[in-house]
Each structure stands twice: as C-alpha cells, then as structure tokens.
Design a protein around this motif. Structure first.
Motif, PDB file in Angstrom:
ATOM      1  N   ARG A   1       0.845  -1.206   0.000  1.00 27.78           N
ATOM      2  CA  ARG A   1       0.000   0.000   0.000  1.00 27.78           C
ATOM      3  C   ARG A   1       0.879   1.254   0.000  1.00 27.78           C
ATOM      4  NH1 ARG A   1      -3.881  -0.997   5.092  1.00 27.78           N
ATOM      5  NH2 ARG A   1      -4.774  -2.981   4.448  1.00 27.78           N
TER       6      ARG A   1
ATOM      7  N   SER B   1       0.181   4.126   1.175  1.00 23.95           N
ATOM      8  CA  SER B   1       0.046   4.827   2.464  1.00 23.95           C
ATOM      9  C   SER B   1       0.958   4.197   3.531  1.00 23.95           C
ATOM     10  CB  SER B   1      -1.406   4.790   2.943  1.00 23.95           C
ATOM     11  OG  SER B   1      -1.799   3.437   3.124  1.00 23.95           O
ATOM     12  N   PHE B   2       1.244   2.910   3.360  1.00 24.66           N
ATOM     13  CA  PHE B   2       2.105   2.247   4.333  1.00 24.66           C
ATOM     14  C   PHE B   2       3.524   2.820   4.283  1.00 24.66           C
ATOM     15  CE2 PHE B   2       5.026  -1.058   5.768  1.00 24.66           C
ATOM     16  CZ  PHE B   2       4.493  -1.363   7.015  1.00 24.66           C
TER      17      PHE B   2
ATOM     18  N   ASP C   1       3.572   5.960   6.222  1.00 23.17           N
ATOM     19  CA  ASP C   1       3.536   5.689   7.669  1.00 23.17           C
ATOM     20  C   ASP C   1       4.890   5.163   8.159  1.00 23.17           C
ATOM     21  OD1 ASP C   1       0.949   6.451   8.374  1.00 23.17           O
ATOM     22  OD2 ASP C   1       0.109   4.609   7.534  1.00 23.17           O
TER      23      ASP C   1
ATOM     24  N   ASN D   1      -0.115  10.235  12.106  1.00 21.63           N
ATOM     25  CA  ASN D   1       0.493   9.367  11.088  1.00 21.63           C
ATOM     26  C   ASN D   1       1.432   8.365  11.766  1.00 21.63           C
ATOM     27  OD1 ASN D   1       3.005  10.684  11.616  1.00 21.63           O
ATOM     28  ND2 ASN D   1       2.354  12.365  10.267  1.00 21.63           N
TER      29      ASN D   1
ATOM     30  N   ILE E   1       3.235   4.193  11.985  1.00 20.60           N
ATOM     31  CA  ILE E   1       2.798   2.808  12.178  1.00 20.60           C
ATOM     32  C   ILE E   1       1.907   2.677  13.412  1.00 20.60           C
ATOM     33  CG2 ILE E   1       3.620   0.437  12.596  1.00 20.60           C
ATOM     34  CD1 ILE E   1       4.259   1.376   9.796  1.00 20.60           C
TER      35      ILE E   1
ATOM     36  N   HIS F   1      -0.020   4.975  14.661  1.00 23.94           N
ATOM     37  CA  HIS F   1      -1.327   5.539  14.320  1.00 23.94           C
ATOM     38  C   HIS F   1      -2.129   4.553  13.469  1.00 23.94           C
ATOM     39  CE1 HIS F   1      -4.044   8.004  11.726  1.00 23.94           C
ATOM     40  NE2 HIS F   1      -4.391   8.436  12.942  1.00 23.94           N
ATOM     41  N   LEU F   2      -1.451   3.883  12.534  1.00 22.27           N
ATOM     42  CA  LEU F   2      -2.099   2.875  11.685  1.00 22.27           C
ATOM     43  C   LEU F   2      -2.639   1.726  12.553  1.00 22.27           C
ATOM     44  CD1 LEU F   2      -2.714   1.681   8.832  1.00 22.27           C
ATOM     45  CD2 LEU F   2      -0.420   0.715   8.854  1.00 22.27           C
TER      46      LEU F   2
ATOM     47  N   ALA G   1      -5.706   2.969  14.326  1.00 16.73           N
ATOM     48  CA  ALA G   1      -6.820   3.060  13.379  1.00 16.73           C
ATOM     49  C   ALA G   1      -7.384   1.665  13.083  1.00 16.73           C
ATOM     50  CB  ALA G   1      -6.344   3.727  12.088  1.00 16.73           C
ATOM     51  N   SER G   2      -6.474   0.671  12.975  1.00 17.74           N
ATOM     52  CA  SER G   2      -6.909  -0.707  12.705  1.00 17.74           C
ATOM     53  C   SER G   2      -7.686  -1.276  13.885  1.00 17.74           C
ATOM     54  CB  SER G   2      -5.700  -1.600  12.408  1.00 17.74           C
ATOM     55  OG  SER G   2      -4.953  -1.063  11.359  1.00 17.74           O
TER      56      SER G   2
ATOM     57  N   THR H   1      -4.681  -6.666   9.834  1.00 20.26           N
ATOM     58  CA  THR H   1      -3.696  -5.568   9.798  1.00 20.26           C
ATOM     59  C   THR H   1      -3.002  -5.419  11.159  1.00 20.26           C
ATOM     60  OG1 THR H   1      -5.004  -4.425   8.140  1.00 20.26           O
ATOM     61  CG2 THR H   1      -3.393  -3.093   9.326  1.00 20.26           C
TER      62      THR H   1
ATOM     63  N   ILE I   1       1.002  -5.799  11.566  1.00 20.81           N
ATOM     64  CA  ILE I   1       1.867  -4.748  12.135  1.00 20.81           C
ATOM     65  C   ILE I   1       2.656  -5.305  13.321  1.00 20.81           C
ATOM     66  CG2 ILE I   1       1.861  -2.540  13.368  1.00 20.81           C
ATOM     67  CD1 ILE I   1      -0.605  -1.768  11.648  1.00 20.81           C
TER      68      ILE I   1
END
Lengths: 247, 272
Positions: free
Chosen positions: A51, A53-54, A57, A202, A204, A206-207, A210-211, A219, A223
């Motif tokens: 991705r 966006s990854f 991040d 933003n 990892i 934050h990702l 969000a997941s 996800t 991670i």
C-alpha cells in the motif's frame, strides 16, 4: 560457519517453528477472524507493505524513531558519563532517572501533548522518554563500578586524563553501554509507537490504532509481526556486535 | 646490593579521614626505611597493618599525612614518578585487549617508534613465556598467566623500582613458587630494585634480601630480617635449613603483631 553457530541457528529455527505451530493451533481454536493464522498473516503483510500509504507511515515512524534513538543514545550516554564521572552530580540527579524509569510513561502523555502538541515532536519525546533513562543509568553504573585497580593502573602507567578516558574507561564500559543501547533500541521504538498511537496523525502506531478502531485484525497482527521482526533483528544485530567484541 | 639508596621513606604516617559516621583511621605511623639500588625488599605484616597503604604512598598514589618519600633523590608526592612500576594483587589485565596489546598498553602514547614498541613488547612477552599466547585475550588465560601479563606490562616500561602488591595472593601454592622464580629472574636480569608487599612468610623468605616486619595498625617496622641468600637463588631455597630459621624468626615476631591486631594479645600471653 562454526558448528556452535550452526547449532545456534538450528535452535533459533526450532523455536520459531514451535511458535508458528502454536500460533496456528491457537488460531484454529479461537477462529481465523479473531486470530488470523501465520500464512494468512504473511499474505496480509505483503498486501500491507504494497500500500502506498504504508510507505508514508513507515517513513514517518522510521524518521521519528531514528531521531528518538539518536537522542536517547547520545543523550543517555552523555548524562551517564556526567552521573558516573562526577559523584555529586550523580547523587543529585540519578534518582530522577530512576523515578522516570519507574513511572508509567503513558501517565506523562498529557504533559507531552501540552509541551509538544500533536505531531512528530511529541512522538519523538515519547521515544526519548522511554529510551534515554536506561542508557544514562546503565552508563553511570558502568563508570561508577569500574574496577578500582584500573584507575590505579592508569595512574601507575601515567596516563593523561584524556588517555584514561579513550583508552581505558570507554573500552571498559562498552559492553555495558552496548547492553544499554539494546534496551534503548527496544524502548525508544515502544515510545515512538505509543506516541503515535496517542499523540500523532500518522505513522505505524497511528495505523495500528486506526486498525484497532475498525476491528481490522489481519492488519493489527501484520503490524505486530513486522514490529516484532524489526525489534528482533535489531536486538540480534546489537547482540552480535557485543559478542564480536568479546571474542 | 649497592650502596645507593633507591628509595627512602622518612617518618611516614598516614591518617584516613573520617567518612560517613566512621572515625578517622591512623593506618601508618613513623615508618622509616631505606632500600638500596638493586635490592629486593619484602614487607610483611598482619592484615590491616597498612602494608598496601605504604605501597600506595611510595607509588605516589596517596600523599602521606606525615613524613616524606624520596625516590632516586626526588620527592614523591601525588603523582607516580617516572621509573616506577606497580603490579597489583587484583587482575589488572584489560579483557578487551590481546596479551600483546595489554603488554604494549603503557608504551603507546609515549614518544616511541612502532619498531621500538614491537621490540620491547616482543622481549617482554618472550621473557614472561607468553609468546604462544600473544594473540589471546586474558579471559583465555589462567590466573597465573594473567599476572604474568601484568608483570610484562610493567616490565616493558623498564622501571628501576618495581612495587609488587601481593601479586600472587590469588594463585595456588605451586603457581606462586613458579611465579616467584619468574620474579627473581626478572629482578636479576633487569637489575631493578624490588619492593614486595606480601602476607606470605614463605614468599618473603624465598624472594627477598631483607624483610621488614610491620606492627599491627598503626603500622610501623618492628624488625628487619636479612635472608643472606645469593642473588642467583630460586624457589629451591625452601628446602634449605636456613629457610626454616628465617620463617621461624619472622613468625615469632609476626605472631605477636597478628594477635595484637586480632585483639588477643593479653589472652595469648596468659596462655603462653
């Protein structure tokens, strides 16, 4: 490759294999939605890293982590030398470092946000807060515990203070300092990720947050595995450096 | 034995100041001695009598509270004088360096060429029988070999006065005897003056030309014993009948002092 190294790799491989089998069995027991199995997670890691966006991040986290690690290591080392080299300063300020280590850093989250706002500075501060104190404490202890006979030897060999520092003190404390760097490596990463989870838009961490919010278990697990692999590889690399110095 | 005084210790006394609620401690009082150039002098005394403090003062590691130390005509005070080497009881080899680099340690940083350093280190390593182990780390060596590394590290600096602070205390009896031979060989070949601090009567009787017996704390010399050994002696002197006489004489004096140090003088006298 020598046989002990081969045996070591074989043992490590065996432990990983056991871990994967347990993971698979637990996944089958609780269901693939709750805990995706190893193969599905591997596939999801591939999808995740593809991705665009990854990349962003990852770059954000990597930049913040690099800065936090650099500050944690150099700052901790400098403070450790100060605390260990000058007893009065150590006695006055080292307890503060111990207090910082003992305090759950998440409780300082509101203070960090007030000081640094929501962004990169806050997560770097979190990383430094986690990584710096162990380096300072361990370095100070290593200097303070230097064998008295080394100090006497330095004097009888008529070393200048600068020679004592560079040729005797630093090599003598390097094993402990490398150990402290390993702790800093893991703690600063933890700090940055926690900072991103609570005080960033933003990265990892934050990702991951969000997941968690959308219950995206594949996800989350992907991670976790990536972070685990990164931390493990870094720790092994630092261990290898320590072992090379000893041999 | 020559007539030139290599070392003069004149009325030296030392008091360690009070720290953390504990009162001050007088370690030495009125210590006076003279060691001639090329002489091997040993100091024995009860535990805690200030032997190591005396060595630290002579080495310039401690400034005495009273009196003065003169090495080769110059006052010693606060810094270690040039021409003086010390081997300590504790293992002082540097574990991060090879045997070769340990031995070369004191030479690097001095104004010596690489070839000269190589030559001196090579000689010292050969002399101490460490050639086979030059590339080894101290952790790969026995305790006796590590002490030989420390001796070699001192030897390369070509000291004219060698101070040995119980250097064999951690070694087993056989290794101690062999190390004693090494020290005697070193002493003969370098013509250095040697001051040995030890708690071992046998070691002192075997190695030294003269032995100073120290009192219990505060330490001072209560007797000096001449051994009368030939310069070419080695550890086989322990089978000489005179060896027993020397150790008996040392022990008769040291026993009183040791009992006094243990606070049992009165009891012992009554029992005797």
């Amino acid at each position: 490759m020598s046989s002990p190294t081969l045996a070591s790799w074989r043992d490590t491989g065996f432990v990983i294999l056991i871990g994967l089998v347990i993971w698979q069995l637990v996944s089958m027991a609780v269901g693939a939605h709750t805990l995706p199995p190893p193969l599905a997670t591997a596939k999801h890691i591939f999808v995740l890293v593809m991705r665009p966006s990854f990349d962003r991040d990852l770059a954000n986290t990597a930049a913040a982590y690099a800065v936090a690690l650099a500050i944690g290591m150099t700052g901790g080392l400098a403070l450790g030398v100060l605390f260990g080299g000058w007893r009065f300063i150590g006695q006055s300020f080292e307890p503060l470092m111990h207090l910082l280590v003992a305090t759950p850093k998440v409780t300082l989250y509101p203070v960090i946000l007030l000081l640094f706002g929501l962004g990169d500075a806050a997560k770097i501060a979190f990383g430094v807060l986690h990584g710096l104190p162990p380096v300072a404490i361990i370095t100070a202890a290593a200097i303070g515990n230097l064998k008295p006979v080394y100090r006497k030897s330095a004097r009888t060999l008529r070393l200048k203070p600068s020679e004592f520092a560079w040729r005797l003190l630093i090599p003598a404390v390097i094993p402990e300092v490398l150990g402290a760097f390993r702790i800093c490596f893991a703690q600063a990463l933890l700090g940055v990720l926690v900072g991103e989870m609570f005080a960033s838009t933003n990265g990892i961490g934050h990702l991951l947050m969000a997941s968690i919010g959308v219950d995206d278990n594949p996800t989350i697990l992907a991670i976790v595995v990536l972070v685990f692999l990164f931390a493990g590889c870094g720790s092994v690399a630092l261990l290898a450096v320590t072992a090379r110095r000893k041999s | 034995m020559g007539n030139d005084a290599a070392l003069l210790v004149e009325s030296v006394g030392h008091v360690f100041p009070a720290i953390q609620g504990r009162g001050s401690v007088r370690a030495l009082t009125e210590v006076t001695m003279r060691i001639d150039s090329g002489e091997f002098f040993a100091v024995i005394g009860p535990s805690g009598c200030g032997k190591s403090t005396l060595l630290d003062i002579i080495a310039g590691l401690i400034v005495p509270s009273e009196g003065r130390v003169i090495f080769e005509g110059k006052l010693v005070g606060g810094t270690v004088p040039e021409g003086l080497g010390v081997v300590f009881q504790e293992d002082a080899s540097f574990p991060w360096l090879s045997v070769w680099d340990n031995v070369a340690f004191g030479l690097r940083g001095r104004k010596l060429g690489a070839a000269e350093i190589r030559r001196r280190v090579g000689d010292a390593v050969d002399f101490m029988g460490l050639s086979e182990f030059a590339g080894h780390r101290p952790s790969q060596l026995s305790g006796g070999m590590r002490q030989r590394v420390c001796l070699a590290r001192t030897l390369v600096l070509r000291p004219r006065l060698i101070l040995l602070d119980e250097p064999f205390a951690a070694l087993d009896q056989q290794t101690r005897l062999l190390m004693g031979d090494e020290v005697l060989r070193l002493w003969r070949q370098t013509s250095a003056t040697v001051l040995l601090i030890t708690h071992s009567l046998d070691e002192a009787a075997m190695l030294a030309d003269r032995i100073g017996v120290m009192s219990s704390r505060p330490g001072h010399f209560v007797e000096t014993v001449m051994t009368g050994w030939h310069r070419t002696r080695d550890s086989r002197v322990i089978s000489d009948p005179r060896f027993g006489d020397i150790t008996s004489r040392l022990w008769s004096k040291l026993r009183q002092e040791s009992l006094r140090a243990m606070g049992r003088a009165a009891t012992s006298s009554a029992a005797d």
